[in-house]
Enzyme design. Structure first.
Site, mmCIF file in Angstrom:
data_model
loop_
_atom_site.group_PDB
_atom_site.id
_atom_site.type_symbol
_atom_site.label_atom_id
_atom_site.label_comp_id
_atom_site.label_asym_id
_atom_site.label_seq_id
_atom_site.Cartn_x
_atom_site.Cartn_y
_atom_site.Cartn_z
ATOM 1 C CG HIS A 122 53.537 61.322 11.712
ATOM 2 N ND1 HIS A 122 53.984 61.190 12.993
ATOM 3 C CD2 HIS A 122 54.520 60.820 10.928
ATOM 4 C CE1 HIS A 122 55.176 60.627 12.985
ATOM 5 N NE2 HIS A 122 55.535 60.395 11.742
ATOM 6 N NE ARG A 147 52.915 57.413 11.422
ATOM 7 C CZ ARG A 147 53.279 57.375 12.705
ATOM 8 N NH1 ARG A 147 54.347 56.702 13.064
ATOM 9 N NH2 ARG A 147 52.582 58.023 13.623
ATOM 10 C CE1 TYR A 159 52.154 53.921 15.630
ATOM 11 C CE2 TYR A 159 53.019 54.889 17.632
ATOM 12 C CZ TYR A 159 53.086 54.694 16.273
ATOM 13 O OH TYR A 159 54.085 55.291 15.573
ATOM 14 C CG ASP A 210 54.804 52.776 12.745
ATOM 15 O OD1 ASP A 210 55.054 51.558 12.893
ATOM 16 O OD2 ASP A 210 55.374 53.673 13.380
ATOM 17 C CG HIS A 212 54.494 51.317 17.033
ATOM 18 N ND1 HIS A 212 54.797 51.193 18.354
ATOM 19 C CD2 HIS A 212 55.165 52.411 16.605
ATOM 20 C CE1 HIS A 212 55.599 52.183 18.718
ATOM 21 N NE2 HIS A 212 55.845 52.932 17.664
ATOM 22 C CD GLU A 236 57.607 52.922 10.942
ATOM 23 O OE1 GLU A 236 57.010 53.800 10.288
ATOM 24 O OE2 GLU A 236 58.102 53.136 12.061
ATOM 25 C CD GLU A 262 60.004 53.362 15.377
ATOM 26 O OE1 GLU A 262 59.652 53.981 14.364
ATOM 27 O OE2 GLU A 262 59.349 53.340 16.427
ATOM 28 N NE ARG A 283 60.696 53.637 10.379
ATOM 29 C CZ ARG A 283 60.613 54.945 10.603
ATOM 30 N NH1 ARG A 283 60.927 55.805 9.653
ATOM 31 N NH2 ARG A 283 60.226 55.395 11.772
ATOM 32 C CG HIS A 312 62.697 56.864 14.365
ATOM 33 N ND1 HIS A 312 63.033 56.598 15.666
ATOM 34 C CD2 HIS A 312 61.391 57.186 14.372
ATOM 35 C CE1 HIS A 312 61.970 56.744 16.439
ATOM 36 N NE2 HIS A 312 60.962 57.100 15.687
ATOM 37 C CG ASP A 316 60.225 60.498 20.466
ATOM 38 O OD1 ASP A 316 60.979 60.295 19.496
ATOM 39 O OD2 ASP A 316 59.325 59.707 20.813
ATOM 40 C CD GLU A 339 58.921 59.160 11.615
ATOM 41 O OE1 GLU A 339 59.888 58.446 11.939
ATOM 42 O OE2 GLU A 339 57.806 59.073 12.163
ATOM 43 C CD1 TRP A 402 52.164 51.426 22.743
ATOM 44 C CD2 TRP A 402 54.189 52.232 22.316
ATOM 45 N NE1 TRP A 402 52.020 52.723 22.330
ATOM 46 C CE2 TRP A 402 53.242 53.242 22.063
ATOM 47 C CE3 TRP A 402 55.561 52.510 22.109
ATOM 48 C CZ2 TRP A 402 53.599 54.524 21.615
ATOM 49 C CZ3 TRP A 402 55.915 53.771 21.676
ATOM 50 C CH2 TRP A 402 54.944 54.781 21.422
HETATM 51 C C1 CS2 Z 1 57.080 55.996 15.621
HETATM 52 C C2 CS2 Z 1 57.572 56.792 16.782
HETATM 53 O O1 CS2 Z 1 57.951 57.702 14.261
HETATM 54 C C3 CS2 Z 1 57.596 56.537 14.301
HETATM 55 O O2 CS2 Z 1 57.583 55.793 13.357
HETATM 56 O O3 CS2 Z 1 57.178 54.646 15.674
HETATM 57 O O4 CS2 Z 1 56.521 57.659 17.075
HETATM 58 C C4 CS2 Z 1 57.967 56.042 18.046
HETATM 59 O O5 CS2 Z 1 56.865 55.393 18.566
HETATM 60 C C5 CS2 Z 1 58.520 56.978 19.030
HETATM 61 O O6 CS2 Z 1 59.605 57.682 18.494
HETATM 62 C C6 CS2 Z 1 58.978 56.255 20.277
HETATM 63 O O7 CS2 Z 1 59.569 57.154 21.071
HETATM 64 MG MG MG Z 2 57.564 53.792 13.778
#
Ligand code: CS2
Ligand code: MG
Length: 402
Positions: A122, A147, A159, A210, A212, A236, A262, A283, A312, A316, A339, A402
């Site tokens: 990223h 990304r 975001y 992304d 989102h 994405e 994701e 993904r 994905h 996290d 990713e 979000w």
């Molecule tokens: C994101 C993530 O990795 C991605 O593409 O969309 O950062 C996502 O927002 C988080 O994993 C949510 O917990």
């Molecule tokens: Mg994403």
């Protein structure tokens, strides 16, 4: 080989992680990731209250039957809590079988299909200049795919732009914190970001973006068109993923490749997307789509439609999920990219792992099983703290995705 015990371990080394540790009567154990971000304890409870009692005494090698037992056998099928719990068990059983047979899991999945798995990192910044600067840093670190996200003038938070959490009042994640959103401003800025990036780094690097889930189908179609000159690897989550037919409009209007998935937990949630070839990359992550078994089933369905995976890999989800993705990704044929967001050093210490990164490629390593474990003594030193993901509102206060 029988399962004799299974335990749920909740820890917070840099982020909250839920891990299932499955023990067998032959002294071999396996680990599975059960982290559902922002709702961690729901899965921990589902596992300890309902799943663990179903596991003890079962044949540890019966991976498919256990997968069916937890999926079909729960009556209330699908849903992220159920599928995340099912995923953790599945990963742990593949780990056990690999260790018992003395081979890395990818050997059980058909062996290597490639030398290494291309991954993307990223880069982001408050401004286009900052984002491009970070892009340079990532390329210097060896990534071949990045990304790219940037802030939008006039919005407080956006975001994809990491901020020092201490900037937020109080402890930011104890309550869902709000980000603001302005679609028109975003649609103006995003093509400018990629124009600047291509000017700075040329045409060879893979650039990803992304959205989102923020756009309507026709807005996403317009953005896809506006981005065409910059040859993205993918755009994405252009629209929200749970309306599969919404992607028809986007697809009809743009040749920018599309990725989604994701938040998808089950084949039924992406079946139309794949069968109608509305996307190029699916993904789904092993942690939510039923583990390695679920991921393989979705990928096998996608293969004849020329849809490839791009799992994905946000930070996290624990290193166990990344390891599972790499054993799958090195072996399956229709794999596009993986990713990779870096875990904190604390997370890496709690989850020692055999996977490596070099020259833009990830490798699962040769350790038997998944090649990842949890250091329980270290994990015990990091407390779980309730933590929400953000929510997003339009400038006039209306809730949005979000
Ligand atoms: C994101 C993530 O990795 C991605 O593409 O969309 O950062 C996502 O927002 C988080 O994993 C949510 O917990
Ligand atoms: Mg994403």
């Amino acid at each position: 080989m029988k399962v004799v015990d299974a335990r749920v371990i909740v820890t917070g080394p840099g982020a909250n992680f839920v891990t299932l540790k499955v023990e067998t009567d032959e002294g071999i154990h396996g680990v599975g990731d059960a982290t559902l971000v922002g709702r961690e304890l729901a899965v921990a409870t589902y596992l300890s209250e309902y799943v663990v009692p179903m596991l003890t005494g079962r044949d540890a090698f019966a991976i498919e039957d256990t997968w069916q037992l937890l999926g079909r056998g729960s009556y209330w099928r699908r849903g992220p809590v159920q599928t995340t719990a099912q995923s953790a068990v599945d990963m742990a059983l593949w780990d056990i079988k690999g260790k018992a047979l003395g081979v890395p899991v990818y050997e059980l999945l058909g062996g290597r299909s490639r030398k290494g798995l291309m991954c993307y990192s990223h880069a982001h910044g408050d401004t286009i200049e900052d984002a491009v600067e970070m892009l340079h840093t990532k390329l210097e670190a060896g990534y071949r795919a990045v990304r790219l996200q940037c802030g939008i003038p006039g919005l407080r938070t956006v975001y994809g732009v990491e901020r020092d959490l201490s900037e937020q009042p109080g402890t930011p994640h104890e309550r869902p914190y709000s980000e603001s959103w302005d679609t028109e401003a975003y649609l103006r800025i995003a093509p400018m970001l990629f124009e600047a990036a291509r000017e700075a780094v040329g045409g060879e690097v893979h650039l990803l973006h992304d959205v989102h889930h923020r756009l309507t189908p026709i807005e996403a179609a317009r953005l896809g068109r506006d981005l065409e000159p910059y040859r993205l690897f993918w755009m994405e989550d252009a629209v929200q993923a749970d309306i599969q037919t919404a992607f028809r409009t986007v697809r009809q209007h743009t040749t920018t490749p599309l990725a989604v998935g994701e938040v998808i937990n089950h084949l039924s949630e992406c079946e139309v997307l794949i069968r109608e070839q509305l996307i190029d990359y699916i993904r789904v992550a092993a942690v939510h789509c039923g583990g390695i078994t679920g991921l393989r089933k979705i990928a096998a369905f996608a293969e004849p439609y020329q849809v490839r995976t791009g799992c994905h890999g946000a930070a996290d989800m624990s290193p166990i999920t990344l390891a599972a993705a790499l054993h799958f990704g090195i072996s399956a044929h229709n794999v596009g990219i993986q990713e990779r967001a870096l875990h904190t050093p604390q997370t890496d210490e709690v989850f020692p792992h055999a996977y490596t990164f070099s020259d833009g490629l990830l490798d699962p390593g040769e350790a038997p099983g998944l090649g990842v474990d949890i250091d329980e003594a270290l994990a015990a030193g990091y407390e779980y703290r309730r933590s929400y993901l953000p929510v997003a509102r339009l400038r006039d206060g209306t809730m949005t995705n979000w």
